[in-house]
Enzyme design. Structure first.
Site, PDB file in Angstrom:
ATOM      1  N   ASP A 241      -6.621   5.074  -3.993  1.00  0.00           N
ATOM      2  CA  ASP A 241      -6.159   4.427  -3.208  1.00  0.00           C
ATOM      3  C   ASP A 241      -5.045   3.438  -3.245  1.00  0.00           C
ATOM      4  O   ASP A 241      -5.377   2.098  -4.592  1.00  0.00           O
ATOM      5  CB  ASP A 241      -8.021   2.780  -2.816  1.00  0.00           C
ATOM      6  CG  ASP A 241      -8.048   2.185  -1.727  1.00  0.00           C
ATOM      7  OD1 ASP A 241      -7.174   2.065  -1.485  1.00  0.00           O
ATOM      8  OD2 ASP A 241      -9.374   2.596  -1.473  1.00  0.00           O
TER       9      ASP A 241
ATOM     10  N   HIS B 295     -18.487  -4.362   7.354  1.00  0.00           N
ATOM     11  CA  HIS B 295     -18.126  -3.369   5.565  1.00  0.00           C
ATOM     12  C   HIS B 295     -18.942  -3.017   4.611  1.00  0.00           C
ATOM     13  O   HIS B 295     -19.727  -2.258   4.712  1.00  0.00           O
ATOM     14  CB  HIS B 295     -17.012  -3.839   4.499  1.00  0.00           C
ATOM     15  CG  HIS B 295     -15.928  -3.678   5.157  1.00  0.00           C
ATOM     16  ND1 HIS B 295     -14.427  -3.852   3.779  1.00  0.00           N
ATOM     17  CD2 HIS B 295     -15.300  -3.537   6.223  1.00  0.00           C
ATOM     18  CE1 HIS B 295     -13.531  -3.554   4.506  1.00  0.00           C
ATOM     19  NE2 HIS B 295     -13.653  -3.558   5.970  1.00  0.00           N
TER      20      HIS B 295
ATOM     21  N   ILE C 114      -4.026   0.489  -2.333  1.00  0.00           N
ATOM     22  CA  ILE C 114      -4.947  -1.097  -2.308  1.00  0.00           C
ATOM     23  C   ILE C 114      -5.973  -0.918  -1.838  1.00  0.00           C
ATOM     24  O   ILE C 114      -6.012  -0.831  -0.517  1.00  0.00           O
ATOM     25  CB  ILE C 114      -3.737  -1.777  -1.504  1.00  0.00           C
ATOM     26  CG1 ILE C 114      -2.806  -1.955  -2.339  1.00  0.00           C
ATOM     27  CG2 ILE C 114      -4.171  -3.468  -1.679  1.00  0.00           C
ATOM     28  CD1 ILE C 114      -1.613  -3.620  -1.871  1.00  0.00           C
ATOM     29  N   ASP C 115      -6.884  -0.908  -2.422  1.00  0.00           N
ATOM     30  CA  ASP C 115      -8.282  -1.270  -2.053  1.00  0.00           C
ATOM     31  C   ASP C 115      -8.381  -2.626  -1.852  1.00  0.00           C
ATOM     32  O   ASP C 115      -7.923  -3.471  -2.969  1.00  0.00           O
ATOM     33  CB  ASP C 115      -9.189  -0.792  -3.083  1.00  0.00           C
ATOM     34  CG  ASP C 115     -11.090  -1.080  -2.997  1.00  0.00           C
ATOM     35  OD1 ASP C 115     -10.609  -0.380  -1.009  1.00  0.00           O
ATOM     36  OD2 ASP C 115     -11.242  -0.477  -3.845  1.00  0.00           O
TER      37      ASP C 115
ATOM     38  N   THR D 292      -7.538  -4.293   1.120  1.00  0.00           N
ATOM     39  CA  THR D 292      -5.879  -4.868   1.516  1.00  0.00           C
ATOM     40  C   THR D 292      -6.272  -6.158   1.826  1.00  0.00           C
ATOM     41  O   THR D 292      -4.872  -7.114   1.471  1.00  0.00           O
ATOM     42  CB  THR D 292      -5.290  -3.974   2.648  1.00  0.00           C
ATOM     43  OG1 THR D 292      -5.304  -2.420   2.106  1.00  0.00           O
ATOM     44  CG2 THR D 292      -4.619  -4.236   3.026  1.00  0.00           C
TER      45      THR D 292
ATOM     46  N   ASP E 112       0.758  -1.262  -0.416  1.00  0.00           N
ATOM     47  CA  ASP E 112      -0.183   0.083  -0.215  1.00  0.00           C
ATOM     48  C   ASP E 112       0.863   1.288  -0.005  1.00  0.00           C
ATOM     49  O   ASP E 112       0.642   2.011  -1.132  1.00  0.00           O
ATOM     50  CB  ASP E 112      -0.799   0.382   1.655  1.00  0.00           C
ATOM     51  CG  ASP E 112      -1.334  -1.392   1.701  1.00  0.00           C
ATOM     52  OD1 ASP E 112      -2.886  -0.910   1.200  1.00  0.00           O
ATOM     53  OD2 ASP E 112      -1.072  -2.249   1.583  1.00  0.00           O
TER      54      ASP E 112
ATOM     55  N   ASP F  69     -12.724   4.974  -2.310  1.00  0.00           N
ATOM     56  CA  ASP F  69     -13.336   3.298  -2.275  1.00  0.00           C
ATOM     57  C   ASP F  69     -14.382   4.002  -3.173  1.00  0.00           C
ATOM     58  O   ASP F  69     -14.812   2.517  -3.639  1.00  0.00           O
ATOM     59  CB  ASP F  69     -13.891   3.465  -0.639  1.00  0.00           C
ATOM     60  CG  ASP F  69     -13.130   2.822  -0.060  1.00  0.00           C
ATOM     61  OD1 ASP F  69     -11.521   2.071  -0.670  1.00  0.00           O
ATOM     62  OD2 ASP F  69     -13.503   3.017   1.263  1.00  0.00           O
TER      63      ASP F  69
ATOM     64  N   ARG G 254     -24.084  -2.299  -0.540  1.00  0.00           N
ATOM     65  CA  ARG G 254     -23.370  -1.578  -0.284  1.00  0.00           C
ATOM     66  C   ARG G 254     -24.359  -1.044   1.374  1.00  0.00           C
ATOM     67  O   ARG G 254     -24.540   0.389   1.015  1.00  0.00           O
ATOM     68  CB  ARG G 254     -22.117  -1.047  -0.279  1.00  0.00           C
ATOM     69  CG  ARG G 254     -20.975  -0.791   0.854  1.00  0.00           C
ATOM     70  CD  ARG G 254     -20.278  -0.149   0.320  1.00  0.00           C
ATOM     71  NE  ARG G 254     -19.088   0.046   1.192  1.00  0.00           N
ATOM     72  CZ  ARG G 254     -17.413  -1.264   1.083  1.00  0.00           C
ATOM     73  NH1 ARG G 254     -17.880  -1.988   0.351  1.00  0.00           N
ATOM     74  NH2 ARG G 254     -16.766  -1.338   1.942  1.00  0.00           N
TER      75      ARG G 254
ATOM     76  N   SER H 201     -13.266  -4.763  -2.894  1.00  0.00           N
ATOM     77  CA  SER H 201     -12.316  -4.049  -4.049  1.00  0.00           C
ATOM     78  C   SER H 201     -13.209  -3.339  -4.717  1.00  0.00           C
ATOM     79  O   SER H 201     -14.608  -3.622  -4.403  1.00  0.00           O
ATOM     80  CB  SER H 201     -11.013  -4.160  -3.971  1.00  0.00           C
ATOM     81  OG  SER H 201     -11.190  -4.852  -5.628  1.00  0.00           O
TER      82      SER H 201
ATOM     83  N   LYS I  53     -15.402  -5.090  -7.697  1.00  0.00           N
ATOM     84  CA  LYS I  53     -17.193  -5.296  -8.260  1.00  0.00           C
ATOM     85  C   LYS I  53     -17.756  -4.446  -8.964  1.00  0.00           C
ATOM     86  O   LYS I  53     -18.508  -4.761  -9.535  1.00  0.00           O
ATOM     87  CB  LYS I  53     -17.392  -5.089  -6.758  1.00  0.00           C
ATOM     88  CG  LYS I  53     -17.344  -6.128  -5.520  1.00  0.00           C
ATOM     89  CD  LYS I  53     -17.681  -6.003  -4.387  1.00  0.00           C
ATOM     90  CE  LYS I  53     -17.542  -5.164  -2.892  1.00  0.00           C
ATOM     91  NZ  LYS I  53     -16.032  -5.566  -2.919  1.00  0.00           N
TER      92      LYS I  53
ATOM     93  N   GLU J 289      -5.558   7.742   0.479  1.00  0.00           N
ATOM     94  CA  GLU J 289      -5.197   7.203   2.017  1.00  0.00           C
ATOM     95  C   GLU J 289      -3.993   6.811   2.960  1.00  0.00           C
ATOM     96  O   GLU J 289      -4.632   7.020   4.360  1.00  0.00           O
ATOM     97  CB  GLU J 289      -5.874   5.387   1.741  1.00  0.00           C
ATOM     98  CG  GLU J 289      -6.606   4.675   2.854  1.00  0.00           C
ATOM     99  CD  GLU J 289      -6.988   3.192   2.439  1.00  0.00           C
ATOM    100  OE1 GLU J 289      -7.138   2.508   1.896  1.00  0.00           O
ATOM    101  OE2 GLU J 289      -7.012   2.621   3.650  1.00  0.00           O
TER     102      GLU J 289
HETATM  103  N1  LIG Z   1     -16.450  -0.225   9.111  1.00  0.00           N
HETATM  104  C1  LIG Z   1     -17.013   0.039   7.301  1.00  0.00           C
HETATM  105  N2  LIG Z   1     -17.946   0.087   6.448  1.00  0.00           N
HETATM  106  C2  LIG Z   1     -17.575   0.206   5.538  1.00  0.00           C
HETATM  107  N3  LIG Z   1     -16.231   0.199   4.507  1.00  0.00           N
HETATM  108  C3  LIG Z   1     -16.000   0.421   5.164  1.00  0.00           C
HETATM  109  C4  LIG Z   1     -15.408  -0.154   6.387  1.00  0.00           C
HETATM  110  N4  LIG Z   1     -14.012  -0.735   7.272  1.00  0.00           N
HETATM  111  C5  LIG Z   1     -13.600  -0.541   6.026  1.00  0.00           C
HETATM  112  N5  LIG Z   1     -14.084  -0.401   5.179  1.00  0.00           N
HETATM  113  C6  LIG Z   1     -13.556  -0.079   3.961  1.00  0.00           C
HETATM  114  O1  LIG Z   1     -13.748  -0.979   2.730  1.00  0.00           O
HETATM  115  C7  LIG Z   1     -12.550  -1.063   2.092  1.00  0.00           C
HETATM  116  C8  LIG Z   1     -12.800  -2.305   1.642  1.00  0.00           C
HETATM  117  O2  LIG Z   1     -13.967  -2.203   0.546  1.00  0.00           O
HETATM  118  P1  LIG Z   1     -14.929  -3.832   0.078  1.00  0.00           P
HETATM  119  O3  LIG Z   1     -15.815  -4.066   1.229  1.00  0.00           O
HETATM  120  O4  LIG Z   1     -15.317  -2.959  -1.195  1.00  0.00           O
HETATM  121  O5  LIG Z   1     -13.782  -4.955  -0.823  1.00  0.00           O
HETATM  122  C9  LIG Z   1     -11.649  -0.771   2.136  1.00  0.00           C
HETATM  123  O6  LIG Z   1     -10.877  -0.436   1.476  1.00  0.00           O
HETATM  124  P2  LIG Z   1      -9.169  -0.701   2.184  1.00  0.00           P
HETATM  125  O7  LIG Z   1      -8.636  -1.949   1.881  1.00  0.00           O
HETATM  126  O8  LIG Z   1      -8.348  -0.059   0.349  1.00  0.00           O
HETATM  127  O9  LIG Z   1      -8.928   0.072   2.976  1.00  0.00           O
HETATM  128  C10 LIG Z   1     -11.666  -0.244   3.501  1.00  0.00           C
HETATM  129  O10 LIG Z   1     -12.080   1.934   3.860  1.00  0.00           O
HETATM  130 MG   LIG Z   2     -10.005   1.192  -0.061  1.00  0.00          MG
HETATM  131 MG   LIG Z   3      -7.378   0.719   3.925  1.00  0.00          MG
HETATM  132 MG   LIG Z   4      -6.361   0.739   0.503  1.00  0.00          MG
END
Ligand SMILES: Nc1ncnc2c1ncn2[C@@H]1O[C@H](COP(=O)(O)O)[C@@H](OP(=O)(O)O)[C@H]1O
Ligand SMILES: [Mg+2]
Ligand SMILES: [Mg+2]
Ligand SMILES: [Mg+2]
Length: 359
Positions: A145, A240, A147-148, A150, A50, A294, A281, A264, A267, A73
């Protein structure tokens, strides 16, 4: 010939930056060791991948667009302290290797790339911290971002390098690199690695990750769906998004296919090329505020593929509120025909939930 289409230069440089970052993250994954991951204050993970990807993308952007602020980020605070020495050295090595690797067709030395473009540690840490812009309503800004997903990256599953250009709160350009996404969903074990690109008013495209600048790519669009062919694209992480709520929305819509869970903005890419018809979401109720990086690249990609993206109440996402989407209520993205039906189903499921809680 130089293209005169709006944002032609931004698009080329964004693609080159995302591609380089994808090469880096894919190579990091193969060598990643446990000590190369930190847990942030919000308990989420961040890896050397990242940080170094943010250093690479911000360096390339800054070289050509030095006046453009970046909402990124990550920040380098944990790398500037004594305890971050090992991590810092690894990140600097990875970012330097990536920036000084040989040029590939379409890339230019003046973008800050190629063997002559070495950087110092201080320059690379500053590049990471150039992502500290607080965002806002007016002006030009990038959001990154590095790495979205992670968590998906750490599991060897889906993740994405995501970059967008926002002008006066409107997303004008989005580039998403997905190193692990199959080139075609109909061949899940086939070749992997794609870049998705959208400029507002110019359509949505999928390009090959290994040579994107030599290709205009394939135009993509969201097809029409029936309840039988529709399925939901949703997070892997239960923290999430409220996945049980999605199930009820699916029932109301008569969806029979199982949801596809992936990490990420891959989707949004899947939705834009017709794999699954709805990105849903819904907030889990923890007070978490969605971050602009995001959703900004994915939102323009979906719109340019002919879709609609709003929150769960049907309100547009506001990218002009700062680093977050503010008090928005979840995200719903789908094709033009399906989207209003999903919003109606979300409202119904929400009313049922409220009625239930009053019993
Ligand atoms: N409680 C939460 N509710 C919603 N999104 C969240 C969360 N905690 C982290 N995320 C975000 O969800 C992203 C991943 O999305 P997804 O769930 O669609 O894979 C994460 O990106 P990063 O991995 O870049 O930190 C982060 O920013
Ligand atoms: Mg992200
Ligand atoms: Mg992150
Ligand atoms: Mg990220």
């Amino acid at each position: 010939m130089v293209s005169t289409l709006p944002y032609a230069a931004e698009k080329q440089i964004a693609i080159a930056a995302v591609r380089r970052a994808c090469v880096l993250t894919a190579s990091v994954f193969n060598k990643l060791i446990k000590q190369e991951t930190l847990t942030k204050d919000d308990k989420s993970p961040v890896t050397v991948g990242d940080f170094s990807a943010q250093a690479v993308v911000n360096t390339i952007l800054n070289r050509t667009f030095p006046d453009d602020p970046i909402v990124g980020e990550e920040d380098a605070a944990d790398l500037r302290v004594e305890s971050g020495t090992a991590l810092r050295e690894r990140i600097i090595q990875l970012a330097s290797e990536t920036l000084t690797a040989e040029l590939v067709p379409g890339e230019k030395e003046e973008w800050g790339l190629g063997p002559k473009n070495g950087r110092t540690t201080e320059q690379l840490l500053d590049a990471i911290d150039r992502g500290n812009y607080q965002g806002g309503k007016t002006g030009r800004m990038w959001t990154l971002d590095p790495i979205d997903g992670t968590k998906g990256f750490l599991r060897g599953e889906q993740y994405a390098v995501c970059l967008a250009l926002i002008v006066d709160s409107r997303v004008e350009l989005g580039v998403i690199g997905c190193p692990n996404l199959p080139v075609s969903a109909s061949e899940p074990s086939g070749p992997r690695g794609c870049i998705f690109v959208a400029v507002r008013g110019q359509g949505a495209y999928q390009l090959p990750l290994d040579d994107p600048l030599s290709s205009t790519g394939t135009k993509i669009a969201i097809p029409t769906f029936t309840p039988e062919t529709l399925n939901f694209l949703e997070s892997v992480e239960k923290a999430h998004a409220k996945l049980s709520f999605n199930d009820r929305v699916g029932q109301i819509l008569g969806v029979t296919r199982a949801p596809t869970r992936m990490d990420s903005q891959a989707k949004y890419c899947s939705l834009a090329r017709g794999d699954g018809g709805v990105y849903l979401r819904m907030p889990v109720g923890s007070g978490y505020k969605e971050k602009i990086w995001d959703h900004a690249p994915g939102s323009v990609l979906v719109e340019e593929a002919g879709g609609i993206i709003t929150d769960g109440r049907g309100q547009p996402l506001d990218f002009g509120l700062g680093r977050t989407l503010g008090e928005n209520y979840g995200v719903v993205a789908a094709g033009k025909d399906v989207h209003p039906k999903v919003i109606a189903a979300v409202q119904q499921a929400k009313a049922e939930e409220e009625a239930q809680s009053q019993l």
